[in-house]
Motif scaffolding. Structure first.
Motif, PDB file in Angstrom:
ATOM      1  N   GLY A  83     -16.129   5.716  -9.432  1.00 18.19           N
ATOM      2  CA  GLY A  83     -17.538   5.621  -9.046  1.00 18.19           C
ATOM      3  C   GLY A  83     -17.956   6.746  -8.105  1.00 18.19           C
ATOM      4  O   GLY A  83     -18.976   7.411  -8.319  1.00 18.19           O
ATOM      5  N   ILE A  84     -17.166   6.968  -7.061  1.00 18.96           N
ATOM      6  CA  ILE A  84     -17.474   8.039  -6.097  1.00 18.96           C
ATOM      7  C   ILE A  84     -17.360   9.404  -6.761  1.00 18.96           C
ATOM      8  O   ILE A  84     -18.191  10.291  -6.541  1.00 18.96           O
ATOM      9  N   GLY A  85     -16.322   9.576  -7.606  1.00 23.57           N
ATOM     10  CA  GLY A  85     -16.159  10.841  -8.314  1.00 23.57           C
ATOM     11  C   GLY A  85     -17.350  11.149  -9.209  1.00 23.57           C
ATOM     12  O   GLY A  85     -17.850  12.276  -9.231  1.00 23.57           O
ATOM     13  N   GLU A 138     -12.311  22.741 -12.122  1.00 18.60           N
ATOM     14  CA  GLU A 138     -11.053  23.480 -12.028  1.00 18.60           C
ATOM     15  C   GLU A 138     -10.076  22.669 -11.191  1.00 18.60           C
ATOM     16  O   GLU A 138     -10.461  21.886 -10.337  1.00 18.60           O
ATOM     17  N   ILE A 139      -8.792  22.849 -11.493  1.00 17.14           N
ATOM     18  CA  ILE A 139      -7.755  22.109 -10.770  1.00 17.14           C
ATOM     19  C   ILE A 139      -6.547  23.014 -10.624  1.00 17.14           C
ATOM     20  O   ILE A 139      -6.319  23.900 -11.451  1.00 17.14           O
ATOM     21  N   ASP A 140      -5.766  22.800  -9.580  1.00 16.13           N
ATOM     22  CA  ASP A 140      -4.708  23.749  -9.234  1.00 16.13           C
ATOM     23  C   ASP A 140      -3.453  23.664 -10.100  1.00 16.13           C
ATOM     24  O   ASP A 140      -2.645  24.567 -10.099  1.00 16.13           O
ATOM     25  N   GLU A 146     -10.458  27.334 -18.920  1.00 16.62           N
ATOM     26  CA  GLU A 146     -11.706  28.072 -18.753  1.00 16.62           C
ATOM     27  C   GLU A 146     -12.648  27.272 -17.862  1.00 16.62           C
ATOM     28  O   GLU A 146     -12.911  26.098 -18.120  1.00 16.62           O
ATOM     29  N   LYS A 147     -13.104  27.877 -16.795  1.00 18.13           N
ATOM     30  CA  LYS A 147     -13.965  27.201 -15.827  1.00 18.13           C
ATOM     31  C   LYS A 147     -15.240  26.707 -16.505  1.00 18.13           C
ATOM     32  O   LYS A 147     -15.869  27.419 -17.260  1.00 18.13           O
ATOM     33  N   GLY A 148     -15.564  25.456 -16.247  1.00 16.35           N
ATOM     34  CA  GLY A 148     -16.760  24.854 -16.807  1.00 16.35           C
ATOM     35  C   GLY A 148     -16.552  24.164 -18.144  1.00 16.35           C
ATOM     36  O   GLY A 148     -17.427  23.470 -18.629  1.00 16.35           O
ATOM     37  N   LYS A 149     -15.363  24.345 -18.741  1.00 13.19           N
ATOM     38  CA  LYS A 149     -15.111  23.732 -20.052  1.00 13.19           C
ATOM     39  C   LYS A 149     -14.705  22.265 -19.925  1.00 13.19           C
ATOM     40  O   LYS A 149     -15.064  21.441 -20.756  1.00 13.19           O
ATOM     41  N   TYR A 150     -13.938  21.936 -18.888  1.00  8.75           N
ATOM     42  CA  TYR A 150     -13.467  20.569 -18.671  1.00  8.75           C
ATOM     43  C   TYR A 150     -13.788  20.146 -17.248  1.00  8.75           C
ATOM     44  O   TYR A 150     -13.949  20.980 -16.361  1.00  8.75           O
ATOM     45  N   VAL A 151     -13.831  18.830 -17.054  1.00  7.09           N
ATOM     46  CA  VAL A 151     -13.973  18.276 -15.706  1.00  7.09           C
ATOM     47  C   VAL A 151     -12.689  17.515 -15.407  1.00  7.09           C
ATOM     48  O   VAL A 151     -12.231  16.694 -16.210  1.00  7.09           O
ATOM     49  N   PHE A 152     -12.089  17.806 -14.264  1.00  6.26           N
ATOM     50  CA  PHE A 152     -10.824  17.191 -13.869  1.00  6.26           C
ATOM     51  C   PHE A 152     -11.046  16.232 -12.704  1.00  6.26           C
ATOM     52  O   PHE A 152     -12.009  16.363 -11.952  1.00  6.26           O
ATOM     53  N   PHE A 153     -10.113  15.297 -12.556  1.00  9.92           N
ATOM     54  CA  PHE A 153     -10.145  14.444 -11.373  1.00  9.92           C
ATOM     55  C   PHE A 153      -8.737  14.322 -10.812  1.00  9.92           C
ATOM     56  O   PHE A 153      -7.745  14.468 -11.531  1.00  9.92           O
ATOM     57  N   GLN A 167      -0.657  11.681  -4.799  1.00 11.32           N
ATOM     58  CA  GLN A 167      -1.568  11.494  -5.923  1.00 11.32           C
ATOM     59  C   GLN A 167      -1.423  10.110  -6.526  1.00 11.32           C
ATOM     60  O   GLN A 167      -0.313   9.615  -6.708  1.00 11.32           O
ATOM     61  N   MET A 168      -2.548   9.487  -6.856  1.00  9.22           N
ATOM     62  CA  MET A 168      -2.552   8.197  -7.532  1.00  9.22           C
ATOM     63  C   MET A 168      -2.822   8.386  -9.020  1.00  9.22           C
ATOM     64  O   MET A 168      -2.097   7.882  -9.857  1.00  9.22           O
ATOM     65  N   LEU A 169      -3.876   9.125  -9.351  1.00 12.87           N
ATOM     66  CA  LEU A 169      -4.254   9.406 -10.733  1.00 12.87           C
ATOM     67  C   LEU A 169      -4.750  10.840 -10.834  1.00 12.87           C
ATOM     68  O   LEU A 169      -5.348  11.357  -9.896  1.00 12.87           O
ATOM     69  N   THR A 170      -4.549  11.425 -11.978  1.00 13.05           N
ATOM     70  CA  THR A 170      -5.090  12.763 -12.218  1.00 13.05           C
ATOM     71  C   THR A 170      -5.277  12.945 -13.714  1.00 13.05           C
ATOM     72  O   THR A 170      -4.640  12.265 -14.512  1.00 13.05           O
ATOM     73  N   GLY A 171      -6.174  13.825 -14.092  1.00 18.69           N
ATOM     74  CA  GLY A 171      -6.400  14.090 -15.507  1.00 18.69           C
ATOM     75  C   GLY A 171      -7.798  14.594 -15.771  1.00 18.69           C
ATOM     76  O   GLY A 171      -8.500  15.052 -14.865  1.00 18.69           O
ATOM     77  N   PHE A 172      -8.207  14.502 -17.043  1.00 19.45           N
ATOM     78  CA  PHE A 172      -9.561  14.884 -17.427  1.00 19.45           C
ATOM     79  C   PHE A 172     -10.515  13.768 -17.028  1.00 19.45           C
ATOM     80  O   PHE A 172     -10.248  12.596 -17.272  1.00 19.45           O
ATOM     81  N   PHE A 173     -11.651  14.130 -16.456  1.00 16.01           N
ATOM     82  CA  PHE A 173     -12.643  13.153 -15.997  1.00 16.01           C
ATOM     83  C   PHE A 173     -13.590  12.850 -17.153  1.00 16.01           C
ATOM     84  O   PHE A 173     -14.629  13.469 -17.323  1.00 16.01           O
ATOM     85  N   THR A 174     -13.182  11.867 -17.990  1.00 16.62           N
ATOM     86  CA  THR A 174     -13.968  11.502 -19.164  1.00 16.62           C
ATOM     87  C   THR A 174     -14.153   9.991 -19.210  1.00 16.62           C
ATOM     88  O   THR A 174     -13.428   9.242 -18.546  1.00 16.62           O
TER      89      THR A 174
END
Length: 196
Positions: free
Chosen positions: A36-38, A58-60, A65-72, A82-89
């Motif tokens: 929700g906050i993300g 972008e993620i480390d 390619e910047k702007g192509k995907y959204v990460f969380f 870290q608890m969770l990470t991946g594509f923000f979809t």
């Protein structure tokens, strides 16, 4: 130590399932808060708890390619773990929500079932009701997990996916037999009480 009844192994297992239920419930609430906050931060360009609930294009750990995907990347509170990470979809949100709800229900009904096994009267309507629900949860999880991977993530058949589905389906079938056993025991006990 006895397996069933008060102050038994079933009592200890009941408390263990209760602790796991509470942990997974907090995990689910925290994860939902993170999504929700993300989402709020990403759509409004705000930075509310942005170090803990990171959402960006972008993620480390990977180069795309910047702007192509959204990460969380969500971190546990007050830590860098870290608890969770991946594509923000939406697909990722649905999958993690599905998983969390399942495990909360799994551990809650595990707690209820082992709590019922700790009672003086082993064959009762309450344990039958809890076992039925526990069975349904496990039997439904297997095809839903399978369908989520196939239709939401559009992947092919994978060994891990099939193994997970099979494991919970098998557990559901075993629980169904245990439910039938307890139902039969309750019927015999009721008939015995009537004859006395």
């Amino acid at each position: 130590m006895k397996l069933l009844g008060q102050k038994s192994v079933s009592t200890i297992l009941s408390y263990l399932f209760l602790v796991l239920f509470i942990i997974f419930l907090f995990h689910f609430i925290y994860q939902s808060l993170g999504f929700g906050i993300g989402y709020y931060n990403w759509t409004t360009s705000h930075h509310l708890f942005s170090e803990t609930f990171y959402v960006n294009d972008e993620i480390d750990y990977a180069s795309y390619e910047k702007g192509k995907y959204v990460f969380f990347r969500f971190k546990y509170p007050f830590s860098d773990q870290q608890m969770l990470t991946g594509f923000f979809t939406l697909n990722r949100f649905i999958f993690h929500t599905f998983q969390s709800i399942f495990f909360c229900l799994f551990f809650f009904y595990g707690y209820k079932t082992f709590g019922d096994l700790s009672q003086k009267e082993l064959f009762n309507e309450t344990i039958i009701k809890h076992l039925k629900t526990f069975t349904i949860i496990n039997v439904l999880y297997a095809p839903l997990y399978f369908l989520i991977w196939i239709f939401i993530f559009r992947t092919g058949l994978e060994g891990g996916m099939l193994m997970t589905s099979f494991t919970f389906l098998f557990l559901g079938i075993i629980l169904h037999f245990i439910t039938v056993f307890f139902k039969r025991g309750f019927q015999l006990q009721s008939e015995n009480d009537l004859t006395i």
